[in-house]
Design a protein around this motif. Structure first.
Motif, PDB file in Angstrom:
ATOM      1  N   GLN A   1      -3.366  -6.453  -4.064  1.00 52.03           N
ATOM      2  CA  GLN A   1      -4.177  -5.639  -3.158  1.00 52.03           C
ATOM      3  C   GLN A   1      -3.713  -4.188  -3.255  1.00 52.03           C
ATOM      4  O   GLN A   1      -2.533  -3.926  -3.434  1.00 52.03           O
ATOM      5  N   CYS A   2      -4.662  -3.276  -3.118  1.00 52.32           N
ATOM      6  CA  CYS A   2      -4.364  -1.844  -3.130  1.00 52.32           C
ATOM      7  C   CYS A   2      -5.158  -1.208  -2.000  1.00 52.32           C
ATOM      8  O   CYS A   2      -6.384  -1.296  -1.971  1.00 52.32           O
ATOM      9  N   TRP A   3      -4.429  -0.606  -1.062  1.00 56.43           N
ATOM     10  CA  TRP A   3      -5.046   0.022   0.107  1.00 56.43           C
ATOM     11  C   TRP A   3      -4.684   1.501   0.144  1.00 56.43           C
ATOM     12  O   TRP A   3      -3.516   1.849   0.030  1.00 56.43           O
ATOM     13  N   ARG A   4      -5.694   2.368   0.335  1.00 52.35           N
ATOM     14  CA  ARG A   4      -5.417   3.763   0.683  1.00 52.35           C
ATOM     15  C   ARG A   4      -5.215   3.775   2.186  1.00 52.35           C
ATOM     16  O   ARG A   4      -6.016   3.198   2.924  1.00 52.35           O
ATOM     17  N   VAL A   5      -4.156   4.426   2.639  1.00 51.04           N
ATOM     18  CA  VAL A   5      -3.843   4.413   4.063  1.00 51.04           C
ATOM     19  C   VAL A   5      -3.534   5.814   4.572  1.00 51.04           C
ATOM     20  O   VAL A   5      -3.225   6.712   3.798  1.00 51.04           O
ATOM     21  N   ALA A   6      -3.605   5.969   5.878  1.00 52.74           N
ATOM     22  CA  ALA A   6      -3.253   7.227   6.531  1.00 52.74           C
ATOM     23  C   ALA A   6      -2.959   6.907   7.987  1.00 52.74           C
ATOM     24  O   ALA A   6      -3.562   5.997   8.551  1.00 52.74           O
ATOM     25  N   PRO A   7      -2.082   7.560   8.635  1.00 59.65           N
ATOM     26  CA  PRO A   7      -1.129   8.524   8.083  1.00 59.65           C
ATOM     27  C   PRO A   7       0.032   7.788   7.426  1.00 59.65           C
ATOM     28  O   PRO A   7       0.089   6.571   7.425  1.00 59.65           O
ATOM     29  N   GLY A   8       0.978   8.543   6.920  1.00 60.12           N
ATOM     30  CA  GLY A   8       2.153   7.952   6.282  1.00 60.12           C
ATOM     31  C   GLY A   8       2.008   7.980   4.784  1.00 60.12           C
ATOM     32  O   GLY A   8       1.574   8.987   4.220  1.00 60.12           O
ATOM     33  N   PRO A   9       2.335   6.864   4.124  1.00 60.77           N
ATOM     34  CA  PRO A   9       2.201   6.852   2.665  1.00 60.77           C
ATOM     35  C   PRO A   9       0.726   6.942   2.285  1.00 60.77           C
ATOM     36  O   PRO A   9      -0.156   6.762   3.123  1.00 60.77           O
ATOM     37  N   ASP A  10       0.476   7.203   1.021  1.00 57.90           N
ATOM     38  CA  ASP A  10      -0.910   7.314   0.552  1.00 57.90           C
ATOM     39  C   ASP A  10      -1.511   5.957   0.207  1.00 57.90           C
ATOM     40  O   ASP A  10      -2.712   5.750   0.374  1.00 57.90           O
ATOM     41  N   PHE A  11      -0.660   5.034  -0.273  1.00 55.56           N
ATOM     42  CA  PHE A  11      -1.125   3.713  -0.680  1.00 55.56           C
ATOM     43  C   PHE A  11      -0.160   2.640  -0.202  1.00 55.56           C
ATOM     44  O   PHE A  11       1.043   2.881  -0.097  1.00 55.56           O
ATOM     45  N   MET A  12      -0.712   1.453   0.052  1.00 55.23           N
ATOM     46  CA  MET A  12       0.080   0.243   0.278  1.00 55.23           C
ATOM     47  C   MET A  12      -0.399  -0.756  -0.757  1.00 55.23           C
ATOM     48  O   MET A  12      -1.605  -1.013  -0.868  1.00 55.23           O
ATOM     49  N   LEU A  13       0.551  -1.303  -1.500  1.00 52.51           N
ATOM     50  CA  LEU A  13       0.227  -2.280  -2.531  1.00 52.51           C
ATOM     51  C   LEU A  13       0.849  -3.618  -2.179  1.00 52.51           C
ATOM     52  O   LEU A  13       1.990  -3.672  -1.712  1.00 52.51           O
ATOM     53  N   VAL A  14       0.121  -4.695  -2.400  1.00 51.75           N
ATOM     54  CA  VAL A  14       0.679  -6.044  -2.323  1.00 51.75           C
ATOM     55  C   VAL A  14       0.847  -6.479  -3.775  1.00 51.75           C
ATOM     56  O   VAL A  14      -0.120  -6.493  -4.544  1.00 51.75           O
ATOM     57  N   VAL A  15       2.090  -6.782  -4.127  1.00 51.77           N
ATOM     58  CA  VAL A  15       2.437  -7.043  -5.524  1.00 51.77           C
ATOM     59  C   VAL A  15       3.054  -8.428  -5.659  1.00 51.77           C
ATOM     60  O   VAL A  15       3.886  -8.826  -4.833  1.00 51.77           O
TER      61      VAL A  15
END
Length: 163
Positions: free
Chosen positions: A103-117
């Motif tokens: 999974q690849c999520w663009r997020v805000a605020p904080g980091p730019d992306f969250m990845l499930v690896v």
């Protein structure tokens, strides 16, 4: 984007299919209280509208690891140096092209992306991190959180209650 009007029967079909998409059309129709041809027509419409994106088999990662070897899951926060649209799009394209990125999520605020690896093992994760985080001059920081236990995993989306 055009939205599909759905009724209580469609919601019921979606609930049933979220539980088990491998059920027969006859069983699904009986549960929804409609005829099999009507059921088939409604399910096709839900697929064609894009409301049902796809049907897949969900694998148990612990049993898979026991069958084929190790398994390593982690969530990775990724922060970029430059957040312009072209930079965000470039990193996103690179991340989604990686088979280990589930999974690849663009997020805000904080980091730019969250990845499930998910990788086979730590060397697999290190190779991924070299390709995805170290080789890119635009990745400022990547912070990985390694899974020690999966307490819940659900694919079901909440739907309004049917009357």
């Amino acid at each position: 984007m055009e939205y599909l009007n759905i009724d209580a029967i469609d919601v019921q079909l979606l609930e049933l299919l979220q539980e088990d998409a491998s059920c027969s059309n006859q069983w699904l129709a009986a549960q929804a209280g409609i005829s099999p041809p009507t059921c088939l027509r409604r399910v096709r419409r839900l697929h064609e509208s894009g409301l049902i994106e796809r049907q897949v088999a969900i694998l148990n990662p612990d049993r898979l690891a026991a069958a084929v070897g190790h398994g390593l899951a982690c969530i990775v926060e990724v922060s970029l140096d430059r957040q312009g649209a072209e930079h965000m799009d470039a990193f996103e394209a690179q991340a989604v092209a990686e088979p280990a990125v589930q999974q690849c999520w663009r997020v805000a605020p904080g980091p730019d992306f969250m990845l499930v690896v998910h990788t086979r093992d730590m060397p697999g994760y290190l190779a991924l991190s070299q390709r995805l985080f170290t080789a890119s001059a635009n990745v400022r920081n990547a912070k990985a959180f390694f899974s020690t236990k999966r307490a819940k995993f659900e694919t079901r989306l909440p739907l309004p209650p049917t009357v």
